[in-house]
Write an enzyme that holds these catalytic residues in place. Sequence first.
Site, PDB file in Angstrom:
ATOM      1  N   TYR A 143      45.991 108.466  44.341  1.00  0.00           N
ATOM      2  CA  TYR A 143      45.601 108.175  42.956  1.00  0.00           C
ATOM      3  C   TYR A 143      44.083 108.016  42.949  1.00  0.00           C
ATOM      4  O   TYR A 143      43.548 107.035  43.444  1.00  0.00           O
ATOM      5  CB  TYR A 143      46.286 106.900  42.474  1.00  0.00           C
ATOM      6  CG  TYR A 143      46.226 106.664  40.978  1.00  0.00           C
ATOM      7  CD1 TYR A 143      45.596 107.556  40.113  1.00  0.00           C
ATOM      8  CD2 TYR A 143      46.822 105.535  40.425  1.00  0.00           C
ATOM      9  CE1 TYR A 143      45.565 107.343  38.751  1.00  0.00           C
ATOM     10  CE2 TYR A 143      46.801 105.306  39.057  1.00  0.00           C
ATOM     11  CZ  TYR A 143      46.168 106.206  38.227  1.00  0.00           C
ATOM     12  OH  TYR A 143      46.132 105.982  36.870  1.00  0.00           O
ATOM     13  N   LYS A 169      46.623 112.629  42.051  1.00  0.00           N
ATOM     14  CA  LYS A 169      46.643 112.200  40.657  1.00  0.00           C
ATOM     15  C   LYS A 169      45.250 111.735  40.266  1.00  0.00           C
ATOM     16  O   LYS A 169      44.632 110.934  40.980  1.00  0.00           O
ATOM     17  CB  LYS A 169      47.643 111.058  40.460  1.00  0.00           C
ATOM     18  CG  LYS A 169      47.684 110.545  39.034  1.00  0.00           C
ATOM     19  CD  LYS A 169      48.644 109.377  38.871  1.00  0.00           C
ATOM     20  CE  LYS A 169      48.615 108.891  37.420  1.00  0.00           C
ATOM     21  NZ  LYS A 169      49.487 107.729  37.213  1.00  0.00           N
TER      22      LYS A 169
END
Length: 305
Positions: A143, A169
């Site tokens: 992330y 992400k």
Amino acid sequence: MSFSPQELKTIMGSGLLSFPVTDFDSNGDFDKASYEKRLEWLAPYGATALFAAGGTGEFFSLTAQEYPEIIKTAVDVCRGTVPIIAGAGGPTRQTIQYAQAAEKAGAHGILLMPHYLTEASQEGLYAHVKAICDSVDFGVIIYNRAQAKYQPATLQRLADACPNLVGFKDGVGDIEFMVSVYQAMGDRFSYLGGLPTAEVYAAAYKALGTPVYSSAVFNFIPKTAMEFYEAVRTDDLATQHRLLKNFFMPYLDIRNKNHGYAVSIVKAGCTIVGHGAGPVRPPLSDLKPAEVEELRALIETLGPQ
């Protein structure tokens, strides 16, 4: 049922993903029965995967004792229906404990949340991610956030060293940076748009090679969330623009009234539609009554879900 890292990558490659909120009772304790009902309600709507204990699930406020129960509950309820990816993050050794607990609970992979407070060098980020990937067999998704921004060269080193690192992400929103990551890594990763209220950025991210995103509003308007995703998938700009104008932009006006409302507004929406998840935990704060009424009126314009 378990998935290999490559199978997780395939799952991440298409469809809408979402982060269920975590249910708390009036005392702020984990409410397992309410969480089970939430997952049973959301699972059939068509999300490709659900992220348990993610950012919208208030991962940052969960205790080490609560976390395994939350992940196992999600896995048990959704078994055979929708894969569960667990949020895991913080200091390296703590993240390894969470990742291993998630793997033991039957999750299909982890979303590697950022470390907290301190800045970190690219060398430090490399060592952090490698240690976590080495500690588990299932798939890991990075992330990318402001305090943990992975440069393309670091991602390439990690991809070479960690076969189970399969996803990226983005929660930063730097277009030039995303182009550089995609051009460097190509199809080695699956890519996921992860900015707050990701629908607003969905069409732009699709053009960058990131056609998949995670939807927070799926928690309370799953039918509309799926309608919007389908409009992005099929390049139906008329539907995208209608929903952006009539719902998402007014929704942002409410969300932006206070820090932390990206989570609080989702929990308020859940309560409004009859699937309440209790209060948010400090340091977040709940929406004020007048703001709840603004959100209620906005949701009512969408019709039944």
